[in-house]
Design an enzyme around this catalytic site. Structure first.
Site, mmCIF file in Angstrom:
data_model
loop_
_atom_site.group_PDB
_atom_site.id
_atom_site.type_symbol
_atom_site.label_atom_id
_atom_site.label_comp_id
_atom_site.label_asym_id
_atom_site.label_seq_id
_atom_site.Cartn_x
_atom_site.Cartn_y
_atom_site.Cartn_z
ATOM 1 N N GLY A 1 -19.977 9.688 2.009
ATOM 2 C CA GLY A 1 -20.535 9.617 0.655
ATOM 3 C C GLY A 1 -19.509 9.671 -0.451
ATOM 4 O O GLY A 1 -19.793 10.139 -1.545
ATOM 5 N N HIS B 1 0.863 -1.187 0.000
ATOM 6 C CA HIS B 1 0.000 0.000 0.000
ATOM 7 C C HIS B 1 0.898 1.234 0.000
ATOM 8 O O HIS B 1 1.930 1.258 0.673
ATOM 9 C CB HIS B 1 -0.883 0.004 1.258
ATOM 10 C CG HIS B 1 -1.237 1.367 1.744
ATOM 11 N ND1 HIS B 1 -0.549 1.997 2.768
ATOM 12 C CD2 HIS B 1 -2.175 2.249 1.325
ATOM 13 C CE1 HIS B 1 -1.065 3.192 2.966
ATOM 14 N NE2 HIS B 1 -2.039 3.379 2.115
#
Lengths: 291, 291
Positions: free
Chosen positions: A274, A125
């Site tokens: 969101g 990562h």
């Protein structure tokens, strides 16, 4: 594309331009490895726009998600996103340098997660980013996640990031390595998710000199990653592995998913504000087992 | 084993005794299904004690985890646990009826999650529990999680719980079905995790009559589950399925893991208060994909 070397260019644009250039070089390097393995796999690029619906920030920006499913790279995603707007009042107070009466922000960054087909090849990562509110700062890091660890791979990975750190701050490596050890930890299992790396945040850019210094460090972190990770992949990608090795990898990936879904601040922040689901959950393994 | 029908027995012991009896009947019913499929799979029982180290409650109690990996039931876990002690001060204030100066509690319950080999057979979750602090209450529920939904299975599952609800409260079914629809929802994907069921909590037992009524309801919820779920399994377990059906199931399980690790209150509470990892994460699917 903006020139990231031109000091007259706004900071966020310079950072964005670098992240995009780094993305292109990384994708090219990974595709070259696929060619060496006899595969014609290539990254697929998908642009996305930030949706205002349900988001905790007002609209602005988007990104490009690059995903490759190959022979060596079972699933690798590289996401570059650049967004801006205003935090919702209930979030603004929790964000460095933002407030209900000053909720504006910009954020640009690159994030990469690679899950590898061969369990001897470490997963990895890497993420670096530049944010502005009433403050401006760089953050980022990288960590190595081998299902089957090798001490020489671990040492070489750490050495590459130590080189990047040592060129920019005498205490950087010790601090940022310790920060990674602290962050990439799964408390409920009392284990680290991998063998560590570096993690840094809030490298403040109070003036042009601060921006230039921290931007140079962040570029060196990217260069260190691009130097060291392909070396480790090439070293291990041809190794034989057993069904037991593969099961070890799949179980290990279950832990990785647990870390990302239960603890990773970026994942949770994205899910609960969101953000783009495909980009946020790009980090999840292609396959995992809990057995 | 305490007699759960004897009113002279302490409440927690009566509830515990029922949960254990229900567990034994469920495990027996599931093993019978394995026999019908020509498998000799059986539950393995593992007792565990609550560890004080790192736990947010002082020591006390434990449980038995029953796990079967069979031909029909790819992985099913049934956990009965009974614990008690005192919440740490920082937790006590968040618990119904507990406080820093009154942190004592007991909790006993049964929880079950079944992940099925055949993607036409619905996965399922069921959990009922009895808790005491300065208050005492029952809670629980069950929900059906078909990777490939069938309307008649869904209707029959809901009808069984409606029967249990209607016998105990005129408004129970509507309230508890709506509560399940609200709870078993994945906000970041804007989908429910399955086709619902019932969810209830804080059925207060202020006196013996209250305890008896709520205990009777909770027993009927268990009976409804034991009646309906084996019927659905037998209806679907012999169906042919394609590799695409299996992939649908594995992707669907990724969503299930996301719900449990990001949102499920019981899972997060357990992980963050030092609970038994194997029991808490029993709910995770044996295999999942994110692709």
């Amino acid at each position: 594309m903006t020139d990231w070397t031109d000091p007259a260019t706004p900071r966020t644009e310079r950072a964005r331009s670098w992240f995009e250039a780094l993305r292109t070089r990384i994708c090219s390097a990974f595709e070259a490895i696929e060619r060496e393995a006899g595969s014609d796999a290539a990254f697929e690029y998908t642009a996305w726009d930030r949706e205002a619906d349900g988001a905790a920030v007002t609209d602005g920006g988007g990104g490009v998600r690059a995903v490759m499913k190959g022979k060596v790279f079972e699933k690798v995603g590289v996401n570059v996103s650049t967004v801006g707007g205003a935090f919702a009042p209930e979030f603004a107070g929790t964000i460095h340098g933002a407030a209900a009466d000053n909720p504006g922000f910009t954020a640009t960054g690159i994030s990469l997660v690679a899950h590898m087909a061969n369990p001897h090849v470490p997963a990895v990562h890497m993420n670096t980013r530049f944010l502005t509110t009433s403050k401006a700062w760089f953050g980022g890091g990288g960590d190595l996640n081998p299902p089957i660890p090798y001490t020489d791979d671990t040492a070489e990975f750490h050495a590459a990031f130590k080189g990047a750190c040592d060129a920019h701050g005498a205490d950087y490596y010790d601090r940022f390595k310790a920060w990674a050890d602290d962050y990439f930890y799964i408390p409920h299992r009392k284990v680290h998710r991998g063998v560590g790396g570096i993690f840094y945040d809030h490298l403040e850019c109070a003036d042009d000199a601060g921006f230039d210094a921290n931007f140079a460090f962040t570029r060196d972190v990217g260069e260190a990653f691009l130097y060291v990770y392909p070396r480790l992949v090439r070293r291990r990608m041809g190794m034989e592995f057993t069904p037991e090795d593969k099961l070890t990898q799949l179980q290990w990936r279950g832990r990785y998913a647990e870390f990302n879904l239960v603890y990773d601040r970026g994942t949770l922040f994205g899910l609960k504000t969101g953000g783009n689901i495909d980009a946020i959950l790009m980090s999840l393994p292609p396959e995992a087992v809990w057995s």
